[in-house]
Write a protein that holds these residues in place. Structure first.
Motif, short mmCIF file in Angstrom:
data_model
loop_
_atom_site.label_atom_id
_atom_site.label_comp_id
_atom_site.label_asym_id
_atom_site.label_seq_id
_atom_site.Cartn_x
_atom_site.Cartn_y
_atom_site.Cartn_z
N TYR A 6 39.38 47.38 23.21
CA TYR A 6 38.41 46.54 23.91
C TYR A 6 37.05 47.20 24.00
O TYR A 6 36.04 46.54 24.16
CB TYR A 6 38.91 46.28 25.33
CG TYR A 6 39.80 45.10 25.51
CD1 TYR A 6 41.13 45.27 25.86
CD2 TYR A 6 39.32 43.82 25.35
CE1 TYR A 6 41.96 44.20 26.05
CE2 TYR A 6 40.15 42.73 25.53
CZ TYR A 6 41.46 42.92 25.89
OH TYR A 6 42.28 41.84 26.08
N ARG A 25 30.82 36.66 26.35
CA ARG A 25 31.71 37.44 25.47
C ARG A 25 31.46 38.93 25.64
O ARG A 25 32.40 39.73 25.71
CB ARG A 25 31.50 37.04 24.01
CG ARG A 25 32.06 35.68 23.64
CD ARG A 25 32.11 35.53 22.12
NE ARG A 25 30.80 35.69 21.50
CZ ARG A 25 29.94 34.69 21.30
NH1 ARG A 25 30.25 33.45 21.69
NH2 ARG A 25 28.77 34.90 20.72
N THR A 29 34.22 41.72 27.19
CA THR A 29 34.60 42.92 26.44
C THR A 29 34.31 44.18 27.23
O THR A 29 35.13 45.10 27.30
CB THR A 29 33.84 42.96 25.10
OG1 THR A 29 34.19 41.82 24.32
CG2 THR A 29 34.16 44.22 24.31
N ASP A 32 36.70 44.49 30.36
CA ASP A 32 38.07 44.78 29.93
C ASP A 32 38.21 46.23 29.52
O ASP A 32 39.20 46.89 29.84
CB ASP A 32 38.46 43.88 28.75
CG ASP A 32 38.85 42.47 29.16
OD1 ASP A 32 39.10 42.25 30.36
OD2 ASP A 32 38.92 41.61 28.28
N SER A 101 37.63 39.01 33.54
CA SER A 101 38.20 40.15 32.83
C SER A 101 39.68 40.35 33.14
O SER A 101 40.06 40.59 34.30
CB SER A 101 37.43 41.42 33.21
OG SER A 101 38.12 42.58 32.79
N VAL A 217 27.40 44.05 23.80
CA VAL A 217 28.63 44.47 24.49
C VAL A 217 28.41 44.59 25.99
O VAL A 217 29.31 45.01 26.71
CB VAL A 217 29.16 45.79 23.92
CG1 VAL A 217 29.69 45.59 22.50
CG2 VAL A 217 28.09 46.88 23.93
#
Length: 278
Positions: A6, A25, A29, A32, A101, A217
């Motif tokens: 992840y 998104r 990520t 997580d 998450s 990210v």
């Protein structure tokens, strides 16, 4: 899937445009992959069943921003590991937490295993959900709150606010804490360099971190005080209070860009207290 799968390596960060879905998104990520490390770093400050509003260390048990919570149905938006909902359950509330998450919700399960609540307590219910599409019928809750959850990480915060208004009953309470908008003018560092203005307060360009392939990210979004109030009014809320916590002398803990040095001269958190009309 493992945490390492992840968690991409963050190569660069800066102020970049990003659309709504890419922001969601990226943050799914990020949280997580970093959930376990986040709790390892901040878990002692947050406790296992404490309700902490902000890095300044303001506890709901001291300020009572939600008021009487016993037997109230309460929704936590962006619950993380669920410490706040666990505290509410111990006060007799019927608490439900949602988070985007799965990694953070796994930490909520871990806390329950390692620090079980009193057997007479009704434990919170935790669900994975996007705060922009809450999986509840209209008028399901008496109160809702968010302690740095969801709102800083979505571009379309107005959708979250509308969803919260939908699932609250008439007269329902909505309280949430976010990074104080003034902070966006300064570098996000705890020392002397974090005391010099470098950015325009009126520049709403999000802060975005990228991996080695240039994929987002992590993303965080800036709104001015005026933006927040306009969004709340447009969603049907009435502002009943605004808390800007001062840094307490006993708190010597630095949390990212929050620190005793900066906390002495600038606000780090804004807590908006609102309600829906009857």
């Amino acid at each position: 899937m493992t945490d390492s799968e992840y968690s991409p390596e963050i190569i660069s960060g800066g102020y970049l445009a990003i659309d709504e879905e890419a922001s969601v998104r990226a943050n799914r990520t990020y949280w997580d992959g970093s959930a376990a490390d986040y709790l390892a770093e901040h878990g002692s400050f947050l406790g296992a069943s404490e309700f902490v509003w902000c890095p300044e260390g303001v506890h709901e048990s001291d300020v009572g921003l939600l008021g009487d919570v016993a037997r109230r149905q309460i929704l936590e938006v962006g619950c993380g590991a669920g410490q706040c909902s666990r505290w509410l359950a111990e006060q007799g509330a019927l608490a439900t937490g949602v988070d985007l998450s799965s990694g953070m919700l796994e930490q909520a399960s871990r806390l329950q295993r390692e620090h079980p609540l009193n057997p007479s307590t009704v434990p919170p219910t935790f669900l994975q959900a996007d705060a922009r599409a809450l999986p509840f019928p209209s008028g399901s809750f008496d109160m809702a709150f968010s302690s740095y959850g969801a709102l800083p990480f979505v571009k379309d915060a107005e959708v979250v606010l509308s969803e919260v208004a939908r699932v609250l009953r008439p007269g329902g309470t909505w309280v949430f804490s976010v990074t104080h908008p003034v902070r966006w003018m300064f570098p996000d560092v705890p020392g002397e360099a974090g005391l010099t203005v470098e950015y325009s307060y009126f520049d709403r360009t999000p802060y975005v971190e990228l991996d080695g392939d240039g994929h987002p990210v992590y993303a965080e979004h800036h709104r001015t005080m005026g933006d927040w109030i306009s969004l709340l009014v447009d969603s049907g809320f009435v502002l009943t209070g605004l808390t800007e916590p001062e840094w307490p002398e006993h708190n010597r803990t630095a949390w990212g860009g929050w620190s005793p040095l900066r906390g002495q001269v600038m606000p780090g958190t804004a807590i908006f207290s609102t309600r829906l009309p009857e």
